[in-house]
Motif scaffolding. Sequence first.
Motif, PDB file in Angstrom:
ATOM      1  N   PHE A 199     -78.964  -5.617  11.847  1.00  0.00           N
ATOM      2  CA  PHE A 199     -77.819  -4.709  11.886  1.00  0.00           C
ATOM      3  C   PHE A 199     -77.379  -4.317  10.488  1.00  0.00           C
TER       4      PHE A 199
ATOM      5  N   SER B  93     -65.898  -8.540  26.263  1.00  0.00           N
ATOM      6  CA  SER B  93     -66.717  -7.904  25.228  1.00  0.00           C
ATOM      7  C   SER B  93     -66.005  -6.702  24.628  1.00  0.00           C
TER       8      SER B  93
ATOM      9  N   ALA C 234     -64.763  -6.388  20.838  1.00  0.00           N
ATOM     10  CA  ALA C 234     -65.210  -5.268  20.011  1.00  0.00           C
ATOM     11  C   ALA C 234     -64.026  -4.584  19.331  1.00  0.00           C
TER      12      ALA C 234
ATOM     13  N   ALA D 112     -68.962  -1.037  17.702  1.00  0.00           N
ATOM     14  CA  ALA D 112     -70.206  -0.835  18.445  1.00  0.00           C
ATOM     15  C   ALA D 112     -71.073  -2.090  18.395  1.00  0.00           C
ATOM     16  N   TYR D 113     -71.200  -2.659  17.196  1.00  0.00           N
ATOM     17  CA  TYR D 113     -72.017  -3.860  17.021  1.00  0.00           C
ATOM     18  C   TYR D 113     -71.410  -5.049  17.765  1.00  0.00           C
TER      19      TYR D 113
ATOM     20  N   PHE E 193     -69.470  -5.085  20.344  1.00  0.00           N
ATOM     21  CA  PHE E 193     -69.536  -4.975  21.805  1.00  0.00           C
ATOM     22  C   PHE E 193     -70.880  -5.487  22.323  1.00  0.00           C
ATOM     23  N   ILE E 194     -71.964  -5.062  21.682  1.00  0.00           N
ATOM     24  CA  ILE E 194     -73.298  -5.539  22.077  1.00  0.00           C
ATOM     25  C   ILE E 194     -73.403  -7.041  21.848  1.00  0.00           C
ATOM     26  N   MET E 195     -72.929  -7.471  20.703  1.00  0.00           N
ATOM     27  CA  MET E 195     -72.930  -8.888  20.368  1.00  0.00           C
ATOM     28  C   MET E 195     -72.101  -9.684  21.373  1.00  0.00           C
TER      29      MET E 195
ATOM     30  N   LEU F 197     -71.478  -8.968  24.560  1.00  0.00           N
ATOM     31  CA  LEU F 197     -72.194  -9.087  25.823  1.00  0.00           C
ATOM     32  C   LEU F 197     -73.211 -10.227  25.763  1.00  0.00           C
ATOM     33  N   PHE F 198     -73.918 -10.304  24.650  1.00  0.00           N
ATOM     34  CA  PHE F 198     -74.921 -11.341  24.434  1.00  0.00           C
ATOM     35  C   PHE F 198     -74.264 -12.719  24.432  1.00  0.00           C
TER      36      PHE F 198
ATOM     37  N   LYS G  74     -73.024 -13.753  27.968  1.00  0.00           N
ATOM     38  CA  LYS G  74     -74.120 -14.125  28.876  1.00  0.00           C
ATOM     39  C   LYS G  74     -74.646 -15.518  28.564  1.00  0.00           C
TER      40      LYS G  74
ATOM     41  N   CYS H  78     -85.691  -8.476  12.822  1.00  0.00           N
ATOM     42  CA  CYS H  78     -85.601  -8.133  14.245  1.00  0.00           C
ATOM     43  C   CYS H  78     -86.781  -8.730  15.017  1.00  0.00           C
TER      44      CYS H  78
END
Length: 286
Positions: free
Chosen positions: A120, A191, A195, A205-206, A208-210, A212-213, A216, A269
């Motif tokens: 990122f 999430s 965010a 943006a970053y 929010f994805i983070m 969710l991860f 989970k 990555c």
Amino acid sequence: MKKTDDSNVTGELSVEQKIWKSTGVFLYSIRPLILYTVLPALLMTFGIMLWSGRTTEEIISGSGNFYHTVGILLTFFILWKRSKKRGSSLFEDVTLEFAGVDRKKLCWLALIGFGFGFFFSALVTVIPFPEALIESYSGASNSLSQGTDQILALISTIILAPITEEIIFRGYMLDRLLTWFHTKHSVLIVSLVFALFHVSPIWIAYAFIMGLFLAKVSIDEDNILHSIVLHMGFNLNVLPIWFINRSPELSSVFFANDLLIAGYGIASCMMAVFFLNKYRKETGKW
């Protein structure tokens, strides 16, 4: 971590009752977050009043990291005391366990977080985002490169913030939301709030994805220790970047051009994906 029966969460309540109940559960879930948000600001306000000879800008740039770190520690202490007062423990309240943990999986999660976090950082560096977005992103990141208490900023970013934020977001908040909302809805709410907590559009943006991860992983493992380690991994990428940027000579070698930085991002990555696949095979999830 208590999971709800997604097929029968709301029962036979009316629409108004559902709205009222949902609002109450949400407000109850964010109470620890309010504490975490307000305490550092209150401490900084006290510092401004105490050191009246310095301007607000001087205190923020010179000692902002100090007040933020103390605020994190005080938040943790208050939450711990509240749990003890209720006859429980903080670890029980947020589903944080250390016994019987697979250390191999924890190492994989740390490497997954580090790899995606470094990717990122490289992505933001090489992609020509609008100047306004870059300025807001850089402004939120300058605490590691400016001020007199950079070591405190590193400790806070890599260790204290991940622990406290996982306790608040994936511990208290997610657990409380799961008593009423569907699992998917709970994850999305946590999430999104996580965010928005990061303010800057790129960070939002970053994060929010983070988020969710992280949610989970904490649900699948039923233990936020795993999301804490993953979160630490995400934040750990700031350490080599901070160390290299401290030296103009090292920076000119390792960060010589965007192509080189992009190469670091791709490699990190690939590393993250490799260990994510190992984690998936081990757990049989995802």
